[in-house]
Design a protein around this motif. Structure first.
Motif, PDB file in Angstrom:
ATOM      1  N   ARG A  93      -6.543  20.696  -9.843  1.00 60.89           N
ATOM      2  CA  ARG A  93      -6.360  19.412 -10.517  1.00 60.89           C
ATOM      3  C   ARG A  93      -4.888  19.105 -10.781  1.00 60.89           C
ATOM      4  O   ARG A  93      -4.442  17.970 -10.603  1.00 60.89           O
ATOM      5  N   ASP A  94      -4.105  20.095 -11.208  1.00 62.36           N
ATOM      6  CA  ASP A  94      -2.702  19.823 -11.518  1.00 62.36           C
ATOM      7  C   ASP A  94      -1.913  19.432 -10.267  1.00 62.36           C
ATOM      8  O   ASP A  94      -1.000  18.598 -10.325  1.00 62.36           O
ATOM      9  N   ALA A  95      -2.269  20.001  -9.119  1.00 60.36           N
ATOM     10  CA  ALA A  95      -1.609  19.631  -7.869  1.00 60.36           C
ATOM     11  C   ALA A  95      -1.964  18.205  -7.458  1.00 60.36           C
ATOM     12  O   ALA A  95      -1.114  17.453  -6.958  1.00 60.36           O
ATOM     13  N   LEU A  96      -3.210  17.829  -7.675  1.00 62.35           N
ATOM     14  CA  LEU A  96      -3.638  16.472  -7.362  1.00 62.35           C
ATOM     15  C   LEU A  96      -2.938  15.453  -8.260  1.00 62.35           C
ATOM     16  O   LEU A  96      -2.448  14.414  -7.796  1.00 62.35           O
ATOM     17  N   GLU A  97      -2.865  15.770  -9.547  1.00 63.36           N
ATOM     18  CA  GLU A  97      -2.201  14.866 -10.489  1.00 63.36           C
ATOM     19  C   GLU A  97      -0.711  14.737 -10.154  1.00 63.36           C
ATOM     20  O   GLU A  97      -0.137  13.646 -10.250  1.00 63.36           O
ATOM     21  N   ALA A  98      -0.083  15.833  -9.742  1.00 58.10           N
ATOM     22  CA  ALA A  98       1.335  15.794  -9.393  1.00 58.10           C
ATOM     23  C   ALA A  98       1.578  14.903  -8.182  1.00 58.10           C
ATOM     24  O   ALA A  98       2.569  14.159  -8.130  1.00 58.10           O
ATOM     25  N   LEU A  99       0.671  14.955  -7.214  1.00 59.17           N
ATOM     26  CA  LEU A  99       0.800  14.100  -6.033  1.00 59.17           C
ATOM     27  C   LEU A  99       0.729  12.628  -6.408  1.00 59.17           C
ATOM     28  O   LEU A  99       1.520  11.805  -5.932  1.00 59.17           O
ATOM     29  N   LEU A 100      -0.188  12.290  -7.295  1.00 55.03           N
ATOM     30  CA  LEU A 100      -0.333  10.891  -7.697  1.00 55.03           C
ATOM     31  C   LEU A 100       0.817  10.449  -8.597  1.00 55.03           C
ATOM     32  O   LEU A 100       1.268   9.291  -8.519  1.00 55.03           O
ATOM     33  N   GLN A 101       1.316  11.347  -9.414  1.00 54.40           N
ATOM     34  CA  GLN A 101       2.482  11.018 -10.245  1.00 54.40           C
ATOM     35  C   GLN A 101       3.711  10.743  -9.378  1.00 54.40           C
ATOM     36  O   GLN A 101       4.535   9.892  -9.693  1.00 54.40           O
TER      37      GLN A 101
ATOM     38  N   ALA B 209       0.831  -1.208   0.000  1.00 54.67           N
ATOM     39  CA  ALA B 209       0.000   0.000   0.000  1.00 54.67           C
ATOM     40  C   ALA B 209       0.867   1.260   0.000  1.00 54.67           C
ATOM     41  O   ALA B 209       1.946   1.303   0.597  1.00 54.67           O
ATOM     42  N   ILE B 210       0.375   2.280  -0.674  1.00 54.18           N
ATOM     43  CA  ILE B 210       0.991   3.612  -0.684  1.00 54.18           C
ATOM     44  C   ILE B 210       0.275   4.462   0.357  1.00 54.18           C
ATOM     45  O   ILE B 210      -0.954   4.467   0.424  1.00 54.18           O
ATOM     46  N   HIS B 211       1.036   5.179   1.162  1.00 54.83           N
ATOM     47  CA  HIS B 211       0.404   6.030   2.167  1.00 54.83           C
ATOM     48  C   HIS B 211       0.168   7.439   1.626  1.00 54.83           C
ATOM     49  O   HIS B 211       1.113   8.156   1.286  1.00 54.83           O
ATOM     50  N   ILE B 212      -1.103   7.824   1.537  1.00 56.12           N
ATOM     51  CA  ILE B 212      -1.475   9.208   1.224  1.00 56.12           C
ATOM     52  C   ILE B 212      -2.613   9.582   2.170  1.00 56.12           C
ATOM     53  O   ILE B 212      -3.755   9.148   1.981  1.00 56.12           O
ATOM     54  N   ASP B 213      -2.295  10.321   3.219  1.00 54.35           N
ATOM     55  CA  ASP B 213      -3.335  10.835   4.113  1.00 54.35           C
ATOM     56  C   ASP B 213      -4.353  11.582   3.248  1.00 54.35           C
ATOM     57  O   ASP B 213      -3.977  12.449   2.443  1.00 54.35           O
ATOM     58  N   TRP B 214      -5.633  11.278   3.402  1.00 56.00           N
ATOM     59  CA  TRP B 214      -6.642  11.864   2.518  1.00 56.00           C
ATOM     60  C   TRP B 214      -6.606  13.393   2.529  1.00 56.00           C
ATOM     61  O   TRP B 214      -6.953  14.046   1.539  1.00 56.00           O
ATOM     62  N   ARG B 215      -6.134  13.970   3.625  1.00 57.54           N
ATOM     63  CA  ARG B 215      -6.115  15.431   3.730  1.00 57.54           C
ATOM     64  C   ARG B 215      -5.081  16.070   2.811  1.00 57.54           C
ATOM     65  O   ARG B 215      -5.134  17.290   2.580  1.00 57.54           O
ATOM     66  N   GLU B 216      -4.155  15.268   2.279  1.00 55.76           N
ATOM     67  CA  GLU B 216      -3.183  15.810   1.332  1.00 55.76           C
ATOM     68  C   GLU B 216      -3.848  16.269   0.034  1.00 55.76           C
ATOM     69  O   GLU B 216      -3.258  17.028  -0.738  1.00 55.76           O
ATOM     70  N   PHE B 217      -5.061  15.786  -0.221  1.00 53.35           N
ATOM     71  CA  PHE B 217      -5.784  16.175  -1.429  1.00 53.35           C
ATOM     72  C   PHE B 217      -6.490  17.531  -1.268  1.00 53.35           C
ATOM     73  O   PHE B 217      -7.028  18.063  -2.238  1.00 53.35           O
ATOM     74  N   TYR B 218      -6.508  18.072  -0.052  1.00 52.51           N
ATOM     75  CA  TYR B 218      -7.305  19.259   0.252  1.00 52.51           C
ATOM     76  C   TYR B 218      -6.424  20.339   0.868  1.00 52.51           C
ATOM     77  O   TYR B 218      -5.382  20.046   1.467  1.00 52.51           O
ATOM     78  N   ASP B 219      -6.856  21.593   0.741  1.00 45.63           N
ATOM     79  CA  ASP B 219      -6.094  22.686   1.333  1.00 45.63           C
ATOM     80  C   ASP B 219      -6.500  22.872   2.796  1.00 45.63           C
ATOM     81  O   ASP B 219      -7.331  22.127   3.335  1.00 45.63           O
ATOM     82  N   ALA B 220      -5.930  23.888   3.445  1.00 46.35           N
ATOM     83  CA  ALA B 220      -6.164  24.091   4.873  1.00 46.35           C
ATOM     84  C   ALA B 220      -7.612  24.419   5.195  1.00 46.35           C
ATOM     85  O   ALA B 220      -8.052  24.248   6.341  1.00 46.35           O
ATOM     86  N   ASN B 221      -8.359  24.878   4.199  1.00 46.77           N
ATOM     87  CA  ASN B 221      -9.775  25.209   4.401  1.00 46.77           C
ATOM     88  C   ASN B 221     -10.711  24.080   4.007  1.00 46.77           C
ATOM     89  O   ASN B 221     -11.929  24.268   3.975  1.00 46.77           O
ATOM     90  N   GLY B 222     -10.140  22.907   3.689  1.00 43.47           N
ATOM     91  CA  GLY B 222     -10.971  21.778   3.313  1.00 43.47           C
ATOM     92  C   GLY B 222     -11.459  21.822   1.882  1.00 43.47           C
ATOM     93  O   GLY B 222     -12.343  21.054   1.501  1.00 43.47           O
ATOM     94  N   ARG B 223     -10.879  22.704   1.070  1.00 48.65           N
ATOM     95  CA  ARG B 223     -11.241  22.794  -0.348  1.00 48.65           C
ATOM     96  C   ARG B 223     -10.329  21.883  -1.163  1.00 48.65           C
ATOM     97  O   ARG B 223      -9.131  21.763  -0.888  1.00 48.65           O
ATOM     98  N   LEU B 224     -10.877  21.267  -2.186  1.00 50.83           N
ATOM     99  CA  LEU B 224     -10.101  20.406  -3.066  1.00 50.83           C
ATOM    100  C   LEU B 224      -8.999  21.209  -3.737  1.00 50.83           C
ATOM    101  O   LEU B 224      -9.233  22.303  -4.247  1.00 50.83           O
ATOM    102  N   LYS B 225      -7.778  20.676  -3.733  1.00 54.71           N
ATOM    103  CA  LYS B 225      -6.662  21.349  -4.380  1.00 54.71           C
ATOM    104  C   LYS B 225      -6.868  21.371  -5.900  1.00 54.71           C
ATOM    105  O   LYS B 225      -7.652  20.573  -6.436  1.00 54.71           O
TER     106      LYS B 225
END
Length: 288
Positions: free
Chosen positions: A226-234, A208-224
């Protein structure tokens, strides 16, 4: 009751087919075509919610305990149909969910996955939730909502979508294959072996790969973006030609990750039993 006064013109067919719904788009949808659901705790709901929004109650109201494993999604069609009908849900309506962006469990993700599993593809999350609503100076309703619209939902309308569901046997058969990307969405100390929620063993599913679900969101709980999300998965070499499975402790936090992968167009499944289920079976391997 009209959620917002002023201009209900577009139909669902006119909106982008995305699971993330903006407040601006919500304001264009005819109220007869929409069910808005507040997935926060009941006391938060009573203190203030979007006018007409119904309280879903706790996510555990839609799950069962089986063989000592908590968090398994309820697959009793009659029981589920009764609960969803009471919220005004039927097959023809758009289901709009929102939750508490500061909650580290974010149960709106679990409800999003749950409704897709039950066969309601017209389910979306409201971007920014109640915070976005209030920031626009829109009215807040306090106390219980008015009764929901009529629904003719029946048990046979609950059609399980197995393509978004994984259990321990499904995962075991594909473990350590390049076609599978397992994503552990818990906190890092849980991935490393901590058991703060009563799991039978510590650690994580092998590979398993560890990615805390909160890494997908900013400090205000808004979705980051798309390019930032894709970069994280890449960064973790998670590819769209893989079958992605997300999990956490009981399939709640991973529900928010499930939403992100759906938003990005990945083939994704949520493991409802998650670590409560996997760790309980002594015949299944564990890494720590």
């Amino acid at each position: 009751m009209c959620l917002i006064c002023g201009g209900w013109t577009a139909s669902w067919a006119d909106t982008a087919q995305t699971p993330l719904l903006t407040l601006e788009t919500l304001r264009t949808l005819p109220p007869t075509e929409v069910v808005v659901l507040d997935t926060r705790s009941t006391w938060r709901y009573l203190l203030g919610h979007i006018p007409g929004a119904q309280s879903t109650g706790d996510w555990q109201d839609y799950s069962v305990t089986r063989s000592g494993v908590r968090g398994l999604i309820d697959q009793d069609r009659n029981a589920i149909a009764r609960k969803l009908k009471a919220l005004g849900i039927d097959k023809n309506k758009i289901i709009v969910l929102y939750g508490d962006p500061t909650d580290k469990w974010r149960t709106d993700g679990r409800f999003f996955w749950m409704l897709e599993f039950y066969g309601f593809p017209r389910t979306v999350l409201l971007e920014g939730g109640l915070d976005a609503w209030e920031s626009q100076g829109l009215p807040i309703e306090r106390g219980p909502a008015s009764p929901p619209g009529a629904s003719d939902l029946k048990a046979e309308d609950i059609q399980f979508n197995s393509a978004v569901y994984a259990d321990q046997e499904w995962i075991r058969q594909r473990l350590n294959t390049p076609e599978l990307a397992l994503i552990d969405n818990r906190e890092r100390n849980e991935f490393d072996g901590a058991t703060p929620y009563g799991s039978s063993r510590g650690g994580h599913i092998p590979g398993a790969i560890h990615i805390d679900w909160r890494e997908f969101y900013d400090a205000n709980g808004r979705l980051k973006p798309r390019d930032a999300l894709e970069a994280l998965l890449q960064k973790w070499n998670v590819r769209k030609d893989q079958q992605v499975v997300v999990y956490c402790t009981g399939g709640v936090r991973s529900g928010m990750a499930y939403f992100v992968f759906r938003y990005l167009g990945y083939d994704v499944r949520n493991y409802d039993g998650s670590w409560w289920d996997w760790s309980r079976n002594p015949n299944l391997p564990v890494e720590s």
